[in-house]
Design a protein around this motif. Sequence first.
Motif, PDB file in Angstrom:
ATOM      1  N   ASP A   1      -3.991  -0.735  40.995  1.00  0.00           N
ATOM      2  CA  ASP A   1      -4.747  -1.812  40.639  1.00  0.00           C
ATOM      3  C   ASP A   1      -4.024  -2.974  40.273  1.00  0.00           C
ATOM      4  OD1 ASP A   1      -6.991  -0.108  40.118  1.00  0.00           O
ATOM      5  OD2 ASP A   1      -5.982   0.660  38.428  1.00  0.00           O
ATOM      6  N   THR A   2      -2.633  -3.158  40.606  1.00  0.00           N
ATOM      7  CA  THR A   2      -1.896  -4.406  40.249  1.00  0.00           C
ATOM      8  C   THR A   2      -1.288  -5.122  41.609  1.00  0.00           C
ATOM      9  OG1 THR A   2       0.170  -3.213  39.859  1.00  0.00           O
ATOM     10  CG2 THR A   2      -1.508  -3.340  37.833  1.00  0.00           C
ATOM     11  N   VAL A   3      -0.941  -6.086  41.513  1.00  0.00           N
ATOM     12  CA  VAL A   3      -0.047  -6.938  42.621  1.00  0.00           C
ATOM     13  C   VAL A   3       1.116  -6.087  42.838  1.00  0.00           C
ATOM     14  CG1 VAL A   3       0.653  -8.721  43.670  1.00  0.00           C
ATOM     15  CG2 VAL A   3      -1.585  -8.899  42.587  1.00  0.00           C
ATOM     16  N   ALA A   4       1.943  -5.933  41.814  1.00  0.00           N
ATOM     17  CA  ALA A   4       3.063  -5.285  41.835  1.00  0.00           C
ATOM     18  C   ALA A   4       3.222  -4.068  42.516  1.00  0.00           C
ATOM     19  CB  ALA A   4       3.831  -5.226  40.679  1.00  0.00           C
ATOM     20  N   GLY A   5       1.984  -3.030  42.042  1.00  0.00           N
ATOM     21  CA  GLY A   5       1.816  -1.798  42.681  1.00  0.00           C
ATOM     22  C   GLY A   5       1.653  -1.755  43.920  1.00  0.00           C
ATOM     23  N   ALA A   6       0.671  -2.500  44.376  1.00  0.00           N
ATOM     24  CA  ALA A   6       0.055  -2.789  45.668  1.00  0.00           C
ATOM     25  C   ALA A   6       1.053  -3.023  46.616  1.00  0.00           C
ATOM     26  CB  ALA A   6      -1.036  -4.008  45.898  1.00  0.00           C
ATOM     27  N   VAL A   7       2.047  -4.153  46.124  1.00  0.00           N
ATOM     28  CA  VAL A   7       3.061  -4.267  47.365  1.00  0.00           C
ATOM     29  C   VAL A   7       4.035  -3.328  47.500  1.00  0.00           C
ATOM     30  CG1 VAL A   7       5.211  -5.865  47.440  1.00  0.00           C
ATOM     31  CG2 VAL A   7       2.812  -6.709  46.699  1.00  0.00           C
ATOM     32  N   THR A   8       4.393  -2.577  46.319  1.00  0.00           N
ATOM     33  CA  THR A   8       5.317  -1.403  46.169  1.00  0.00           C
ATOM     34  C   THR A   8       4.916  -0.329  47.069  1.00  0.00           C
ATOM     35  OG1 THR A   8       6.248  -2.196  44.103  1.00  0.00           O
ATOM     36  CG2 THR A   8       6.651   0.241  44.900  1.00  0.00           C
ATOM     37  N   LEU A   9       3.441  -0.223  46.938  1.00  0.00           N
ATOM     38  CA  LEU A   9       2.825   0.894  47.570  1.00  0.00           C
ATOM     39  C   LEU A   9       2.649   0.621  49.021  1.00  0.00           C
ATOM     40  CD1 LEU A   9       1.323   3.526  47.785  1.00  0.00           C
ATOM     41  CD2 LEU A   9      -0.758   2.517  47.228  1.00  0.00           C
ATOM     42  N   ALA A  10       2.317  -0.625  49.537  1.00  0.00           N
ATOM     43  CA  ALA A  10       2.329  -0.958  50.891  1.00  0.00           C
ATOM     44  C   ALA A  10       3.653  -0.885  51.528  1.00  0.00           C
ATOM     45  CB  ALA A  10       1.799  -2.406  50.949  1.00  0.00           C
ATOM     46  N   CYS A  11       4.645  -1.336  50.905  1.00  0.00           N
ATOM     47  CA  CYS A  11       6.202  -1.145  51.587  1.00  0.00           C
ATOM     48  C   CYS A  11       6.567   0.181  51.529  1.00  0.00           C
ATOM     49  CB  CYS A  11       7.154  -2.028  50.641  1.00  0.00           C
ATOM     50  SG  CYS A  11       6.926  -3.632  50.503  1.00  0.00           S
ATOM     51  N   SER A  12       6.262   1.091  50.656  1.00  0.00           N
ATOM     52  CA  SER A  12       6.595   2.491  50.851  1.00  0.00           C
ATOM     53  C   SER A  12       5.885   3.314  51.710  1.00  0.00           C
ATOM     54  CB  SER A  12       6.450   3.078  49.384  1.00  0.00           C
ATOM     55  OG  SER A  12       6.756   4.661  49.156  1.00  0.00           O
ATOM     56  N   VAL A  13       4.405   2.964  51.729  1.00  0.00           N
ATOM     57  CA  VAL A  13       3.786   3.527  53.053  1.00  0.00           C
ATOM     58  C   VAL A  13       4.071   3.101  54.141  1.00  0.00           C
ATOM     59  CG1 VAL A  13       1.487   3.740  53.855  1.00  0.00           C
ATOM     60  CG2 VAL A  13       1.913   4.164  51.414  1.00  0.00           C
ATOM     61  N   GLY A  14       4.678   1.774  54.246  1.00  0.00           N
ATOM     62  CA  GLY A  14       4.971   1.080  55.571  1.00  0.00           C
ATOM     63  C   GLY A  14       6.135   1.826  55.917  1.00  0.00           C
ATOM     64  N   VAL A  15       6.975   2.323  55.258  1.00  0.00           N
ATOM     65  CA  VAL A  15       8.372   2.667  55.767  1.00  0.00           C
ATOM     66  C   VAL A  15       7.908   4.105  56.653  1.00  0.00           C
ATOM     67  CG1 VAL A  15      10.299   4.278  55.003  1.00  0.00           C
ATOM     68  CG2 VAL A  15       9.878   1.788  54.122  1.00  0.00           C
ATOM     69  N   LEU A  16       7.196   4.695  56.018  1.00  0.00           N
ATOM     70  CA  LEU A  16       6.481   6.083  56.767  1.00  0.00           C
ATOM     71  C   LEU A  16       5.950   5.733  57.966  1.00  0.00           C
ATOM     72  CD1 LEU A  16       6.055   9.210  56.713  1.00  0.00           C
ATOM     73  CD2 LEU A  16       3.918   8.632  55.503  1.00  0.00           C
ATOM     74  N   GLY A  17       5.132   4.550  57.744  1.00  0.00           N
ATOM     75  CA  GLY A  17       4.282   4.426  59.032  1.00  0.00           C
ATOM     76  C   GLY A  17       5.493   3.968  60.233  1.00  0.00           C
ATOM     77  N   LEU A  18       6.453   3.230  59.692  1.00  0.00           N
ATOM     78  CA  LEU A  18       7.360   2.556  61.052  1.00  0.00           C
ATOM     79  C   LEU A  18       8.140   3.658  61.484  1.00  0.00           C
ATOM     80  CD1 LEU A  18       7.923   0.154  62.136  1.00  0.00           C
ATOM     81  CD2 LEU A  18       9.759  -0.405  60.501  1.00  0.00           C
ATOM     82  N   VAL A  19       8.670   4.592  60.601  1.00  0.00           N
ATOM     83  CA  VAL A  19       9.448   5.757  61.037  1.00  0.00           C
ATOM     84  C   VAL A  19       8.512   6.664  62.055  1.00  0.00           C
ATOM     85  CG1 VAL A  19      10.331   7.909  60.357  1.00  0.00           C
ATOM     86  CG2 VAL A  19      10.846   6.010  59.041  1.00  0.00           C
ATOM     87  N   ASN A  20       7.282   6.922  61.705  1.00  0.00           N
ATOM     88  CA  ASN A  20       6.512   7.718  62.761  1.00  0.00           C
ATOM     89  C   ASN A  20       6.035   6.977  63.804  1.00  0.00           C
ATOM     90  OD1 ASN A  20       6.571   9.587  60.950  1.00  0.00           O
ATOM     91  ND2 ASN A  20       4.387   9.607  60.230  1.00  0.00           N
ATOM     92  N   CYS A  21       6.010   5.636  63.871  1.00  0.00           N
ATOM     93  CA  CYS A  21       5.838   4.768  65.061  1.00  0.00           C
ATOM     94  C   CYS A  21       6.941   5.137  66.239  1.00  0.00           C
ATOM     95  CB  CYS A  21       5.735   3.359  64.832  1.00  0.00           C
ATOM     96  SG  CYS A  21       4.177   2.780  64.335  1.00  0.00           S
ATOM     97  N   HIS A  22       8.334   5.131  65.341  1.00  0.00           N
ATOM     98  CA  HIS A  22       9.519   5.360  66.273  1.00  0.00           C
ATOM     99  C   HIS A  22       9.426   6.910  66.961  1.00  0.00           C
ATOM    100  CE1 HIS A  22      13.227   4.311  68.126  1.00  0.00           C
ATOM    101  NE2 HIS A  22      13.806   5.526  67.639  1.00  0.00           N
ATOM    102  N   LEU A  23       9.030   7.946  65.876  1.00  0.00           N
ATOM    103  CA  LEU A  23       8.731   9.233  66.458  1.00  0.00           C
ATOM    104  C   LEU A  23       7.964   9.495  67.586  1.00  0.00           C
ATOM    105  CD1 LEU A  23       9.003  11.256  63.205  1.00  0.00           C
ATOM    106  CD2 LEU A  23      10.682  10.968  64.829  1.00  0.00           C
ATOM    107  N   VAL A  24       6.734   8.720  67.503  1.00  0.00           N
ATOM    108  CA  VAL A  24       5.937   8.832  68.759  1.00  0.00           C
ATOM    109  C   VAL A  24       6.484   8.145  69.981  1.00  0.00           C
ATOM    110  CG1 VAL A  24       3.575   7.798  69.333  1.00  0.00           C
ATOM    111  CG2 VAL A  24       3.828   8.548  67.271  1.00  0.00           C
ATOM    112  N   ARG A  25       7.209   7.135  69.670  1.00  0.00           N
ATOM    113  CA  ARG A  25       7.990   6.521  70.824  1.00  0.00           C
ATOM    114  C   ARG A  25       8.863   7.325  71.515  1.00  0.00           C
ATOM    115  NH1 ARG A  25      11.718   0.951  71.186  1.00  0.00           N
ATOM    116  NH2 ARG A  25      10.969   0.393  73.431  1.00  0.00           N
ATOM    117  N   ILE A  26       9.679   8.107  70.964  1.00  0.00           N
ATOM    118  CA  ILE A  26      10.632   9.033  71.360  1.00  0.00           C
ATOM    119  C   ILE A  26      10.230  10.288  71.791  1.00  0.00           C
ATOM    120  CG2 ILE A  26      12.464   7.727  70.057  1.00  0.00           C
ATOM    121  CD1 ILE A  26      12.598  10.241  68.174  1.00  0.00           C
TER     122      ILE A  26
END
Length: 266
Positions: free
Chosen positions: A215-240
């Motif tokens: 519900d908050t901007v700070a929470g949304a940014v933090t959640l997006a960054c935390s989720v984004g880390v997982l997404g980027l790691v999994n992108c690299h796993l798919v690549r390799i």
Amino acid sequence: MTTATDGAPRARPPLIERTVLDEQIRTAQQTAPQAWGVRSWLGPLVGLAALIVGSGFVSGALPDRGTGRTIGVAALSIGLELVLLAVLVAFGRPLAARGGGWRQTLGLDRVRRSDWLPWITGVGFAYLGRTVVSVIALALTGGRALAEASNLTGGDGSVVSIVVLVVVAVVLAPIAEELMFRGLLLRSFMHRMSFWPAAGLSTFLFGAFHVYEVDTVAGAVTLACSVGVLGLVNCHLVRITGRLTPGIMVHATCNALAVAVVLLLS
């Protein structure tokens, strides 16, 4: 071992340096260059957006409390993931038919014994990245953003709510989200750009489609960054690896640990 141009054997590069996905994309561009149009990535995004909006209306019509609320939320949560999977299958099936099957085209495959190494490595990097995000959020907001970024709850604490949370977060969501963001979207984008821009774009969308859960901007940014880390790691796993399975395992593990923490704290 592979063979060099002079006929001498050449050692395979270390796992973390492999570019299996890049090679698969080059092959797909040669065999079916017209298959991966705008529909292959825009269709799933529009479908997911429609499901999120629709689920909001349905959720608002449920009873405020009691057994009716519990059953309604359970049906809505599981139904949303199943409908999303059906949407992804609908958009992925034509691509798989042209590209030689789901495994060859989108990397959807069974678990293999060799998946333990990318799985453990992925979990380690995902938690390292999430720790960095948490430390930064803690330093900037004194812990407020971390509390506001939580998108998991135990519901009303009933057995039904807990079972549904586990099924959705640990089983259905990892399969659906990896198939969408690291399957359809990442590969679609790589038909138009190189790996890192494609990974960045799919990761941005992955994070953006989670911010409605807080519900908050700070929470949304933090959640997006935390989720984004997982997404980027999994992108690299798919690549390799050229496959979605290790990323699904990492996603499920991270969600399972998060669910365990939520249940213990509640």
